[in-house]
Every structure is written in C-alpha cells, then in structure tokens.
Design a protein around this motif. Structure first.
Motif, PDB file in Angstrom:
ATOM      1  N   GLY A  76      59.131  46.035  21.713  1.00 40.94           N
ATOM      2  CA  GLY A  76      60.130  46.893  22.451  1.00 40.94           C
ATOM      3  C   GLY A  76      59.785  48.135  23.079  1.00 40.94           C
ATOM      4  N   THR A  77      58.307  48.459  23.043  1.00 40.25           N
ATOM      5  CA  THR A  77      57.534  49.568  23.636  1.00 40.25           C
ATOM      6  C   THR A  77      57.063  49.131  24.805  1.00 40.25           C
ATOM      7  N   VAL A  78      57.189  49.788  26.010  1.00 43.19           N
ATOM      8  CA  VAL A  78      56.371  49.335  27.214  1.00 43.19           C
ATOM      9  C   VAL A  78      55.319  50.007  27.152  1.00 43.19           C
ATOM     10  N   ARG A  79      54.065  49.434  27.478  1.00 46.25           N
ATOM     11  CA  ARG A  79      52.676  50.386  27.304  1.00 46.25           C
ATOM     12  C   ARG A  79      52.043  50.075  28.871  1.00 46.25           C
ATOM     13  N   TYR A  80      51.551  51.135  28.993  1.00 47.71           N
ATOM     14  CA  TYR A  80      50.649  51.054  30.401  1.00 47.71           C
ATOM     15  C   TYR A  80      49.390  51.199  30.176  1.00 47.71           C
ATOM     16  N   LEU A  81      48.485  50.263  30.746  1.00 44.93           N
ATOM     17  CA  LEU A  81      47.295  50.088  30.283  1.00 44.93           C
ATOM     18  C   LEU A  81      46.260  50.084  31.486  1.00 44.93           C
ATOM     19  N   ASN A  82      45.372  50.967  31.558  1.00 46.29           N
ATOM     20  CA  ASN A  82      44.430  51.128  32.771  1.00 46.29           C
ATOM     21  C   ASN A  82      43.251  50.178  32.436  1.00 46.29           C
ATOM     22  N   VAL A  83      43.024  49.364  33.239  1.00 47.72           N
ATOM     23  CA  VAL A  83      41.880  48.409  33.251  1.00 47.72           C
ATOM     24  C   VAL A  83      40.563  48.943  33.408  1.00 47.72           C
ATOM     25  N   ARG A  84      39.740  49.033  32.317  1.00 48.43           N
ATOM     26  CA  ARG A  84      38.115  49.641  32.338  1.00 48.43           C
ATOM     27  C   ARG A  84      37.194  48.685  32.844  1.00 48.43           C
ATOM     28  N   SER A  85      37.466  47.344  32.297  1.00 49.19           N
ATOM     29  CA  SER A  85      36.489  46.426  32.756  1.00 49.19           C
ATOM     30  C   SER A  85      37.292  45.045  32.853  1.00 49.19           C
ATOM     31  N   CYS A  86      36.820  44.102  33.396  1.00 47.47           N
ATOM     32  CA  CYS A  86      37.204  42.946  33.847  1.00 47.47           C
ATOM     33  C   CYS A  86      36.205  41.852  33.919  1.00 47.47           C
ATOM     34  N   THR A  87      36.071  40.988  33.048  1.00 51.01           N
ATOM     35  CA  THR A  87      34.742  39.881  33.135  1.00 51.01           C
ATOM     36  C   THR A  87      35.164  38.608  33.087  1.00 51.01           C
ATOM     37  N   ASP A  88      34.700  37.667  33.944  1.00 55.72           N
ATOM     38  CA  ASP A  88      34.876  36.154  33.639  1.00 55.72           C
ATOM     39  C   ASP A  88      33.422  35.668  33.192  1.00 55.72           C
ATOM     40  N   ARG A  89      33.672  35.773  31.763  1.00 58.00           N
ATOM     41  CA  ARG A  89      32.194  35.470  31.087  1.00 58.00           C
ATOM     42  C   ARG A  89      31.650  34.322  31.583  1.00 58.00           C
ATOM     43  N   ASP A  90      32.500  33.025  31.549  1.00 58.19           N
ATOM     44  CA  ASP A  90      31.866  31.819  31.702  1.00 58.19           C
ATOM     45  C   ASP A  90      31.489  31.432  33.267  1.00 58.19           C
ATOM     46  N   GLN A  91      32.219  32.242  34.078  1.00 57.22           N
ATOM     47  CA  GLN A  91      32.361  31.970  35.309  1.00 57.22           C
ATOM     48  C   GLN A  91      33.161  30.727  36.037  1.00 57.22           C
ATOM     49  N   ARG A  92      34.121  30.182  35.143  1.00 56.59           N
ATOM     50  CA  ARG A  92      34.851  29.039  35.419  1.00 56.59           C
ATOM     51  C   ARG A  92      36.171  29.401  35.987  1.00 56.59           C
ATOM     52  N   GLN A  93      36.393  30.526  36.092  1.00 57.34           N
ATOM     53  CA  GLN A  93      37.965  30.844  36.368  1.00 57.34           C
ATOM     54  C   GLN A  93      38.896  30.596  35.596  1.00 57.34           C
ATOM     55  N   ARG A  94      38.645  30.575  34.237  1.00 56.75           N
ATOM     56  CA  ARG A  94      39.671  30.164  33.330  1.00 56.75           C
ATOM     57  C   ARG A  94      40.076  31.455  32.431  1.00 56.75           C
ATOM     58  N   THR A  95      39.315  32.031  31.954  1.00 56.20           N
ATOM     59  CA  THR A  95      39.936  33.107  31.112  1.00 56.20           C
ATOM     60  C   THR A  95      39.249  34.426  31.658  1.00 56.20           C
ATOM     61  N   LEU A  96      39.883  35.779  31.471  1.00 55.44           N
ATOM     62  CA  LEU A  96      39.185  37.171  31.799  1.00 55.44           C
ATOM     63  C   LEU A  96      39.296  37.798  30.234  1.00 55.44           C
ATOM     64  N   GLU A  97      37.919  38.538  30.201  1.00 53.41           N
ATOM     65  CA  GLU A  97      37.858  39.445  28.910  1.00 53.41           C
ATOM     66  C   GLU A  97      38.034  40.713  29.525  1.00 53.41           C
ATOM     67  N   ILE A  98      39.077  41.379  29.091  1.00 52.70           N
ATOM     68  CA  ILE A  98      39.708  42.821  29.798  1.00 52.70           C
ATOM     69  C   ILE A  98      39.427  43.743  28.557  1.00 52.70           C
ATOM     70  N   VAL A  99      38.867  45.082  29.096  1.00 53.26           N
ATOM     71  CA  VAL A  99      38.922  46.163  28.248  1.00 53.26           C
ATOM     72  C   VAL A  99      39.913  47.046  28.942  1.00 53.26           C
ATOM     73  N   ALA A 100      41.140  47.651  28.276  1.00 59.93           N
ATOM     74  CA  ALA A 100      41.832  48.315  28.946  1.00 59.93           C
ATOM     75  C   ALA A 100      42.479  49.695  28.143  1.00 59.93           C
ATOM     76  N   VAL A 101      42.842  50.726  28.590  1.00 62.84           N
ATOM     77  CA  VAL A 101      43.075  51.989  27.879  1.00 62.84           C
ATOM     78  C   VAL A 101      44.222  52.301  28.255  1.00 62.84           C
ATOM     79  N   GLU A 102      45.116  52.631  27.012  1.00 65.54           N
ATOM     80  CA  GLU A 102      46.218  53.395  27.199  1.00 65.54           C
ATOM     81  C   GLU A 102      46.080  54.856  26.601  1.00 65.54           C
ATOM     82  N   VAL A 103      46.652  55.825  27.534  1.00 65.08           N
ATOM     83  CA  VAL A 103      46.583  57.364  27.314  1.00 65.08           C
ATOM     84  C   VAL A 103      48.063  57.777  27.313  1.00 65.08           C
ATOM     85  N   VAL A 104      48.240  58.326  26.057  1.00 63.25           N
ATOM     86  CA  VAL A 104      49.486  58.829  26.046  1.00 63.25           C
ATOM     87  C   VAL A 104      49.550  60.429  25.627  1.00 63.25           C
ATOM     88  N   LEU A 105      50.207  61.088  26.318  1.00 63.04           N
ATOM     89  CA  LEU A 105      50.069  62.461  26.552  1.00 63.04           C
ATOM     90  C   LEU A 105      51.276  63.296  25.899  1.00 63.04           C
TER      91      LEU A 105
END
Length: 105
Positions: A76-105
C-alpha cells in the motif's frame, strides 16, 4: 518475480509560460524480485534523510537505464526508487540486475 514495478524515464515538457520542466513518463511495468540491501540515515541542513538501497532481479526491458526511476507499491505504500546501476549479466536480454535507492526526506 512476483512484484511489479513501473519504469519511468525523464522527459522534458513545456509549461504554459514556455519554460522547460522535467516530468516522468511511465514506459513499462516489469515483474521483479526485490531485496533490501542497506539502510542509512544522515542529517544535514535539510534535516534528517533516510536512504534505503534495494537489489532487484527484473525481467529485461530496453528502456531501463541509470536515468530511470522505479515506482513500487509495497503493501500500500508507493516507493520511488532511483536506479543506480542496471546490468544484463548474461547478455541474453532476459533479466536485469538493478540496484536502486529510495531517499525519504
């Protein structure tokens, strides 16, 4: 991957006075597995801020980049996450490994 996140990318819009402003355009909804990595707290002139880092394994989508942000509704809580890194590790365009940060002020 049982969570759904909405991918948003920045776009420039022109307001009624002719000035440019940045808005966010939803481009995709992708399934993802989300894990919390780290939480830190800091205090500066603006007051306290809490920063939470998440690691995600998401379905591959061509519009996800480090300029994107993700909208994730968590119990029920909407979170806004800024993408820090986005990697297609196996280079097959099937999955992405994403590191994202939420900043709450």
């Amino acid at each position: 991957m049982r969570q759904m996140v909405t991918v948003q990318n920045p776009t420039v819009t022109v307001d009624s006075l002719g000035q440019n402003s940045e808005a966010w355009l939803s481009v995709a909804a992708v399934p993802a597995h989300i894990e919390q990595m780290d939480t830190s707290e800091s205090v500066d002139d603006g007051g306290p801020a809490i920063q939470t880092t998440y690691r995600m394994l998401a379905a591959w989508h061509p519009n996800v980049s480090t300029r994107s942000r993700l909208l994730w509704t968590d119990r029920g809580t909407v979170r806004y996450l800024n993408v820090r890194s986005c990697t297609d590790r196996d280079q097959r365009q099937r999955t992405l490994e994403i590191v994202a940060v939420e900043v709450v002020l």
